[in-house]
Scaffold this motif. Structure first.
Motif, mmCIF file in Angstrom:
data_model
loop_
_atom_site.group_PDB
_atom_site.id
_atom_site.type_symbol
_atom_site.label_atom_id
_atom_site.label_comp_id
_atom_site.label_asym_id
_atom_site.label_seq_id
_atom_site.Cartn_x
_atom_site.Cartn_y
_atom_site.Cartn_z
ATOM 1 N N ASP A 15 0.853 -1.179 0.000
ATOM 2 C CA ASP A 15 0.000 0.000 0.000
ATOM 3 C C ASP A 15 0.893 1.235 0.000
ATOM 4 N N THR A 16 1.000 1.904 -1.124
ATOM 5 C CA THR A 16 1.943 3.015 -1.261
ATOM 6 C C THR A 16 1.511 4.252 -0.510
ATOM 7 N N ALA A 17 0.187 4.376 -0.241
ATOM 8 C CA ALA A 17 -0.269 5.571 0.470
ATOM 9 C C ALA A 17 0.219 5.577 1.906
ATOM 10 N N SER A 18 0.172 4.440 2.541
ATOM 11 C CA SER A 18 0.577 4.399 3.943
ATOM 12 C C SER A 18 2.013 3.974 4.115
ATOM 13 N N GLY A 19 2.551 3.350 3.079
ATOM 14 C CA GLY A 19 3.908 2.872 3.176
ATOM 15 C C GLY A 19 4.043 1.576 3.958
ATOM 16 N N SER A 20 2.936 0.946 4.383
ATOM 17 C CA SER A 20 3.022 -0.295 5.149
ATOM 18 C C SER A 20 2.940 -1.500 4.225
ATOM 19 N N ALA A 21 3.660 -2.531 4.583
ATOM 20 C CA ALA A 21 3.637 -3.757 3.787
ATOM 21 C C ALA A 21 2.390 -4.551 4.132
ATOM 22 N N GLN A 22 1.850 -5.253 3.157
ATOM 23 C CA GLN A 22 0.685 -6.099 3.416
ATOM 24 C C GLN A 22 0.636 -7.210 2.396
ATOM 25 N N ASP A 23 -0.182 -8.182 2.696
ATOM 26 C CA ASP A 23 -0.386 -9.318 1.820
ATOM 27 C C ASP A 23 -1.886 -9.453 1.623
ATOM 28 N N ALA A 24 -2.349 -9.693 0.406
ATOM 29 C CA ALA A 24 -3.784 -9.791 0.188
ATOM 30 C C ALA A 24 -4.100 -10.904 -0.779
ATOM 31 N N THR A 25 -5.287 -11.465 -0.653
ATOM 32 C CA THR A 25 -5.765 -12.480 -1.581
ATOM 33 C C THR A 25 -7.160 -12.112 -2.017
ATOM 34 N N ARG A 26 -7.538 -12.532 -3.225
ATOM 35 C CA ARG A 26 -8.858 -12.166 -3.739
ATOM 36 C C ARG A 26 -9.502 -13.325 -4.478
ATOM 37 N N PRO A 27 -10.840 -13.346 -4.590
ATOM 38 C CA PRO A 27 -11.509 -14.429 -5.293
ATOM 39 C C PRO A 27 -11.747 -14.101 -6.754
ATOM 40 N N ASP A 28 -11.663 -15.084 -7.608
ATOM 41 C CA ASP A 28 -12.181 -14.965 -8.961
ATOM 42 C C ASP A 28 -12.880 -16.283 -9.258
ATOM 43 N N THR A 29 -13.302 -16.467 -10.478
ATOM 44 C CA THR A 29 -14.119 -17.642 -10.779
ATOM 45 C C THR A 29 -13.377 -18.949 -10.592
ATOM 46 N N ASP A 30 -12.063 -18.947 -10.659
ATOM 47 C CA ASP A 30 -11.298 -20.179 -10.529
ATOM 48 C C ASP A 30 -10.561 -20.308 -9.202
ATOM 49 N N SER A 31 -10.512 -19.267 -8.401
ATOM 50 C CA SER A 31 -9.696 -19.330 -7.184
ATOM 51 C C SER A 31 -10.465 -18.802 -5.984
ATOM 52 N N VAL A 32 -11.476 -19.568 -5.616
ATOM 53 C CA VAL A 32 -12.255 -19.275 -4.413
ATOM 54 C C VAL A 32 -12.092 -20.460 -3.471
ATOM 55 N N ILE A 33 -11.950 -20.159 -2.197
ATOM 56 C CA ILE A 33 -11.732 -21.209 -1.210
ATOM 57 C C ILE A 33 -12.997 -21.413 -0.381
ATOM 58 N N ALA A 34 -13.369 -22.663 -0.224
ATOM 59 C CA ALA A 34 -14.557 -23.016 0.554
ATOM 60 C C ALA A 34 -14.159 -23.499 1.938
ATOM 61 N N VAL A 35 -14.992 -23.177 2.917
ATOM 62 C CA VAL A 35 -14.848 -23.731 4.255
ATOM 63 C C VAL A 35 -15.779 -24.935 4.332
ATOM 64 N N ILE A 36 -15.200 -26.130 4.404
ATOM 65 C CA ILE A 36 -16.007 -27.353 4.338
ATOM 66 C C ILE A 36 -16.113 -28.069 5.686
ATOM 67 N N GLY A 237 -12.011 -13.043 0.697
ATOM 68 C CA GLY A 237 -10.765 -12.291 0.638
ATOM 69 C C GLY A 237 -10.111 -12.221 2.005
ATOM 70 N N THR A 238 -8.802 -12.191 2.028
ATOM 71 C CA THR A 238 -8.066 -11.976 3.269
ATOM 72 C C THR A 238 -7.013 -10.911 3.029
ATOM 73 N N ALA A 239 -6.680 -10.163 4.067
ATOM 74 C CA ALA A 239 -5.656 -9.127 3.945
ATOM 75 C C ALA A 239 -4.897 -9.011 5.257
ATOM 76 N N ALA A 257 -9.786 -3.509 5.234
ATOM 77 C CA ALA A 257 -11.134 -3.865 4.788
ATOM 78 C C ALA A 257 -11.364 -3.403 3.364
ATOM 79 N N SER A 258 -10.871 -2.202 3.038
ATOM 80 C CA SER A 258 -11.023 -1.670 1.683
ATOM 81 C C SER A 258 -10.273 -2.523 0.672
ATOM 82 N N VAL A 259 -9.060 -2.953 1.051
ATOM 83 C CA VAL A 259 -8.282 -3.824 0.156
ATOM 84 C C VAL A 259 -9.026 -5.131 -0.083
ATOM 85 N N SER A 260 -9.536 -5.710 0.994
ATOM 86 C CA SER A 260 -10.244 -6.984 0.881
ATOM 87 C C SER A 260 -11.484 -6.857 0.002
#
Length: 801
Positions: A15-36, A237-239, A257-260
């Protein structure tokens, strides 16, 4: 999750605005994770409000107890259990329950299962060191191994036999979300097929505030849908991030939350609830774990009750936001799972009866499993109303494919949940069997002529599409060879057709062909269900089915042999056979000229054969004197001297048969011992078989020598099963099982056959469960009670509390 359409690993970002490092994941049609799957145990409500301690998922209803642990289940000695950090104990049990909730058997090595988990800081190691004098058998290396947070995940993987990555994740209060984020990345990166993500906190006193454990089971959504898994929710999504130098806690949370939301492609108003996890301090993992589980359960309840409405894909999302030490923040966005693609309801061609197997490590635990399942089915029906309870086919599939197979086993066969509940709670439980740990040898035993009756296997023929297809193919072969319509004989429609079928079965040629074909198709059905015979044996006519299954000759040649054999027997002078309840020594002096012993079925169970008039007169005379004897409904007088005139003709015919060495060992009912592989492929063997007596009592002695083997009668009725059960030593050491009901038994064919498969499974035979569900839509996994751990208390050594 990533922008990639290939389901690749999550992409780190900054995130260049805050200068803090982060890691994020996002869903698309092929990469969604289910809680089973989910399992959770907590000491109190996460908001601190008064109320009961609580559990979720497959957990067994008991809150966290720092001292209680089922050490035997996990192969932990009492000495090791005392030293083991309570967090390690609780996480082990919760991880196993979570896998049960997911219907994921740890013994299934086809799936690579990873573990991502962490815990809170505890004083267990310090306590052990302070009181080392009370633990003379423990050194510091053992203390480190038993209490180190580094080993939380790896110990779970080791004890449950999992073969994927095992990563311990420590992030204070944010541990569970960081573990979840890491597990999602591993799944998207292809490091594992299924992942466990969770955290544990056990501060000390049983049920204390802050005590809690939660484990989620994750799988890529596409795979979960394809496998018929029950989906509690999806990870949208997770961030992860760290609060910047000029950033407030609230601003950091809003940024993640906005990133997610952005990466999930959702508007802010799509999130119906945000749970900000708080706790006693930033190292306490329990509040975030509780908030995560409650968010999951809320989504599941909304989906079950339809509260999400038709646009569930764009509303009803929930988020959990948590802060850890030194400005660490973690955010997870959860969404509702998709509606199930199929109903899971059996189609007309599939089995309406269901086999429900269950097992445990001890007899007491098995009784608890039985009671828990019975209560589950009973309560589910009461809550949902008649006909709206749990789909039994889904429950059966979950028990068959998603639960471990432990040594003590049992089963019930039922048509619906109410019937299953009645069977499980009636108190009429059968004596459970303890699997030996290995796979026992199964011997297919094929009965001969005499067990045939109108309606034999009709229920199975109508219920099992594969069995019907096999029998239809075999019947076509018989029609071409003998001009007999076996389908009309075995499955007549209407009173007139039933009358014709009854008359046909009174014809010896038709009856023997029907028995031979039925036994061959039954054997194929068992093999389709994964039951492979270690040996085969037949009684008289049954020897042809046994040899055919063993590969000695083809089915086509087998049909020809049965047809020719009965033709030759019926060409002889009229003969008859009779059963006599006497020993050989007592019987021989009573036999008239021309009548001999045709079968030795037991020490005092003989069959005599000879000219019809002589056999009939013998039966009438000695029955009047009180001797137990009766004529058998078998045409001709096989296995007697009457056969001598046609032996050469049968040998000539057999020269046209193509014989092959057996691929399955055969026990000869002519000698009572193992058939010589070189002899059984000669015409002479089969001529002697037609002429000489059946020595089935000697067969039983040979079978008794196969220690621990299971005798499975593959044919109509229970003649050979009854003979085996009369053999006292064999009865005590071998399981004997019939495939179809006795003619006077009203039990449905399918129920008896499924009970046979259940009995085989209880003995340790591996059953190919998918074969039971090949008709109709695929079954799905469903929620069932978890394993009832038998816990022992392991408090600190006396004086160290």
């Amino acid at each position: 999750m990533t922008e990639s359409q290939t389901g690749g690993a999550a992409v780190p970002g900054t995130d260049t605005a805050s200068g803090s490092a982060q890691d994020a994941t996002r869903p698309d049609t092929d990469s969604v994770i289910a809680v089973i799957g989910v399992a959770a145990r907590f000491g109190e409500r996460p908001d601190g409000a008064p109320g009961p301690r609580w559990t979720a998922g497959a957990a067994d209803g008991r809150p966290v107890d720092a001292h209680a642990f089922d050490h035997r289940f996990f192969g932990v000695s009492p000495r090791e259990a005392v030293v083991l950090d309570p967090q390690q104990r609780v996480l082990l049990e919760c991880a196993y329950h979570a896998l049960e909730d997911a219907g994921a058997d740890p013994a299934d090595k086809e799936a690579v299962i990873g573990v991502y988990a962490g815990g809170s800081t505890t004083g267990h190691a310090a306590l052990l060191r302070r009181h080392a004098d009370l633990l003379p058998h423990v050194d510091d290396r053992q203390v480190r191994a038993a209490t180190g947070a580094d080993f939380l995940a790896s110990r779970v993987a080791y004890k449950l036999g999992l073969n994927g990555p095992a990563v311990s994740t420590q992030a204070g209060a944010a541990t569970v979300v960081v573990a979840l984020h890491t597990a999602v990345q591993a799944l998207l990166g292809g490091e594992c097929d299924v992942a466990l993500a969770g955290s544990v906190a056990v501060p000390g006193a049983p049920g204390a505030p802050g005590a809690g454990c939660a484990v989620l089971v994750l799988k890529p959504l596409a795979a979960a849908v394809e496998d018929g898994d029950r989906i509690h929710a999806v990870v949208a999504g997770t961030a992860l991030g760290t609060r910047g130098a000029l950033e407030s806690t609230e601003d950091c949370a809003a940024r993640l939350a906005s990133v997610s939301l952005r990466l999930a492609g959702l508007a802010p108003d799509a999130v119906a609830a945000v749970r900000a996890a708080g706790g006693h301090d930033v190292t306490d993992t329990a509040p975030a774990a509780a908030a995560l589980v409650e968010a999951l359960l809320g989504l599941g309840e909304q989906a079950r009750t339809g509260a999400l409405g038709p646009a569930a894909a764009d509303q009803g999302f929930a988020a959990v936001d948590v802060a850890g030490p030194f400005g660490v923040h973690a955010h997870v966005l959860l969404g509702p799972g998709p509606a199930p693609l199929g109903s899971g309801v059996a189609e007309p061609d599939s089995l309406s009866w269901q086999l429900l197997p269950f097992s445990a490590r001890t007899p007491d635990a098995l009784a608890a499993v039985r009671a828990g399942l019975g209560l589950h089915f009973e309560q589910d029906g009461e809550v949902r109303g008649p006909g709206l309870g749990v789909e039994l086919r889904d429950a059966a599939w979950t028990l068959q494919s998603g639960r471990g197979a432990h040594p003590y086993r049992d089963f019930v066969v039922a048509q619906d949940a109410a019937e299953a509940a009645e069977a499980l709670t009636s108190g009429n439980a059968r004596t459970e069997r303890r699997s030996s740990g290995g796979t026992p040898q199964v011997v297919f035993t094929f009965p001969g002529h005499g067990g045939q009756h109108l309606g034999m296997a009709r229920g199975l023929l109508r219920a099992d599409a594969r069995f019907r297809r096999d029998l239809r193919e075999c019947a076509e072969r018989v029609r071409g060879e003998a001009d007999v319509d076996l389908l009309a004989v075995l499955d007549p429609e209407g009173p007139e057709a039933e009358g014709a079928a009854q008359l046909a079965l009174e014809n010896g040629a038709v009856a023997q062909l029907a028995v031979f074909v039925l036994e061959f198709c039954l054997a194929r059905a068992y093999q389709r269900h994964g039951v492979r015979p270690a040996a085969v044996v037949g009684h008289s006519l049954g020897a042809y089915a046994a040899a055919c299954v063993a590969g000695v000759f083809s089915f086509a040649d087998g049909v020809r042999m049965v047809v020719r054999r009965i033709e030759l027997l019926l060409s002889l002078a009229p003969g008859a056979m009779a059963a006599v309840r006497l020993s050989e020594a007592e019987l021989l002096p009573l036999l008239p000229h021309g009548v001999g012993i045709a079968a030795f079925s037991g020490p005092e169970q003989m069959t005599v054969s000879g000219p019809r008039d002589a056999v009939t007169a013998f039966v009438e005379e000695h029955a009047a004197k009180g001797l137990e004897t009766r004529l058998l409904e078998i045409p001709g007088a096989g296995h007697s001297s009457l056969v001598d005139p046609v032996v050469d003709a049968y040998a000539d015919f057999l020269s046209s048969v193509t014989f092959r060495a057996p691929v399955i060992p055969v026990i000869s009912d002519t000698t009572g011992t193992w058939a010589d592989p070189e002899e059984i492929v000669t015409p002479g063997y089969w001529c002697r078989h037609m002429r000489h007596a059946v020595r089935y009592h000697d067969v039983l002695e040979t079978l008794h020598a196969l220690k621990g083997s299971v005798l499975l009668e593959v044919g109509p009725g229970a003649t050979l099963t009854s003979l085996a059960r009369r053999h006292a030593e064999l009865r005590a050491e071998h399981l004997t099982v019939q495939s179809l009901p006795h003619p006077k038994d009203p039990a449905p064919d399918v129920k008896v056959l499924l009970s046979a498969l259940g009995a085989l499974w209880t003995a340790g035979v591996e059953v190919r469960w998918p074969a039971l569900h090949e008709g109709g839509s695929a079954p799905r996994r469903t929620g069932l009670p978890g394993y009832p751990f038998e816990r022992t208390s392991f408090p600190p050594p006396p004086g160290a509390q």
